[in-house]
Design a protein around this motif. Sequence first.
Motif, PDB file in Angstrom:
ATOM      1  N   ALA A   5       0.823  -1.215   0.000  1.00 41.27           N
ATOM      2  CA  ALA A   5       0.000   0.000   0.000  1.00 41.27           C
ATOM      3  C   ALA A   5       0.858   1.267   0.000  1.00 41.27           C
ATOM      4  N   GLU A   6       1.905   1.269   0.805  1.00 42.20           N
ATOM      5  CA  GLU A   6       2.745   2.477   0.924  1.00 42.20           C
ATOM      6  C   GLU A   6       3.443   2.802  -0.385  1.00 42.20           C
TER       7      GLU A   6
ATOM      8  N   THR B 172       0.921   3.937  -3.161  1.00 39.99           N
ATOM      9  CA  THR B 172       0.443   5.303  -2.906  1.00 39.99           C
ATOM     10  C   THR B 172       1.520   6.324  -3.244  1.00 39.99           C
ATOM     11  N   ARG B 173       2.764   6.034  -2.875  1.00 40.76           N
ATOM     12  CA  ARG B 173       3.855   6.964  -3.163  1.00 40.76           C
ATOM     13  C   ARG B 173       4.046   7.158  -4.664  1.00 40.76           C
TER      14      ARG B 173
ATOM     15  N   LEU C  68      -8.351   9.454  -5.449  1.00 36.95           N
ATOM     16  CA  LEU C  68      -7.390   9.186  -6.528  1.00 36.95           C
ATOM     17  C   LEU C  68      -7.379  10.332  -7.539  1.00 36.95           C
TER      18      LEU C  68
ATOM     19  N   LEU D  22      -7.683   4.380  -0.921  1.00 37.59           N
ATOM     20  CA  LEU D  22      -8.132   5.648  -1.504  1.00 37.59           C
ATOM     21  C   LEU D  22      -9.387   5.420  -2.332  1.00 37.59           C
TER      22      LEU D  22
ATOM     23  N   THR E 166      -4.761   0.712  -1.672  1.00 40.47           N
ATOM     24  CA  THR E 166      -4.311   1.979  -1.083  1.00 40.47           C
ATOM     25  C   THR E 166      -5.280   2.533  -0.046  1.00 40.47           C
TER      26      THR E 166
ATOM     27  N   ASP F  51       1.322   9.285  -6.157  1.00 39.79           N
ATOM     28  CA  ASP F  51       1.559  10.694  -5.850  1.00 39.79           C
ATOM     29  C   ASP F  51       2.668  11.286  -6.717  1.00 39.79           C
TER      30      ASP F  51
ATOM     31  N   ARG G 113      -5.374  13.379  -6.585  1.00 39.80           N
ATOM     32  CA  ARG G 113      -3.919  13.230  -6.515  1.00 39.80           C
ATOM     33  C   ARG G 113      -3.262  13.243  -7.890  1.00 39.80           C
TER      34      ARG G 113
END
Length: 313
Positions: free
Chosen positions: A177-178, A181-182, A211, A206, A204, A185, A214
């Motif tokens: 997930a981390e 997500t990174r 989404l 989200l 994520t 972004d 972002r």
Amino acid sequence: MSTLVCGSLAFDTIMVFQDHFKAHILPDQVHMLNVSFTVPQMRRDFGGCAGNIAYNLKLLGANPVIVGTAGQDFTPYLDHLKAQGLDTGLLRILPDHYTAQAFITTDLDDNQITAFHPGAMFQAQENRLAGRIPENVRWAIVAPDGLGAMVQHLEDLTNAGIPTLFDPGQGLPLFDAETLTRLIDRADYLTVNDYECQMVQARTGLGLNELRQRLKALIVTRGEHGSVIYHDGRETTIPAARPKAVTDPTGCGDAYRAGLLYGLEHELGWETSGRVASLMGAYKIEQAGTQNHRFTWPEFQARYRENFGETIG
């Protein structure tokens, strides 16, 4: 102006079993499975996301640069890419590895048994982009590849200020997930199919609106139902172009993404870019293999007009 196409390069070996798997696999004996299938039909295709996307971009008259990692057996594929006039200067060949390859056996029910050997793809993160991006590059895509390569390439591109389309595709299960997500972004644009969009949200945490906020654009393909592009607080629906035949859907997503990149390169706007992408998918589905379809620009213009009722320059 050029676009960097980062992703996998692979050989696809496709075999057809002229019977039904279920007639040869005993359900109560799968714990000791030992079967053999005679496959009179077989073909070997050039594949992998980077090769497919670059091939389609070249058909449209663009000048993509392929970023990928291949192995000792890559010579026939390399010759093919050069014959198409594609820039292979950022390829890395590893003599101690084989090129990634998929072995796919399909039966008469369209069931498939696939074995995938990642080979050199798992070393793709060593093909760094930092300090090596050509000056004429204005756009990039990071398509499915080894996990480390997708992370490294996207970070190198965004650090260099290159607008980048992120296509996690079949690599989605590799991300935690981390990390996912990174990378979302960091990317400017995210392209997924409708199932992958649900996977991204689940992985994520989200929601769709989060989404969208972002990203500059979120592109979601829906197969025969077309696609939707979320951008600038708007939602643009793209109809599916009409194929003349439905022969082989493999690689349609890569063809679609090439159309998006072409539209970004030429500042066509999202509606026109999506329609170009949709028509690219239609051309692909009409031919077996991912790099066997062809057209001239006047032919493309004529089919664009037939499908969408307007002209494209």
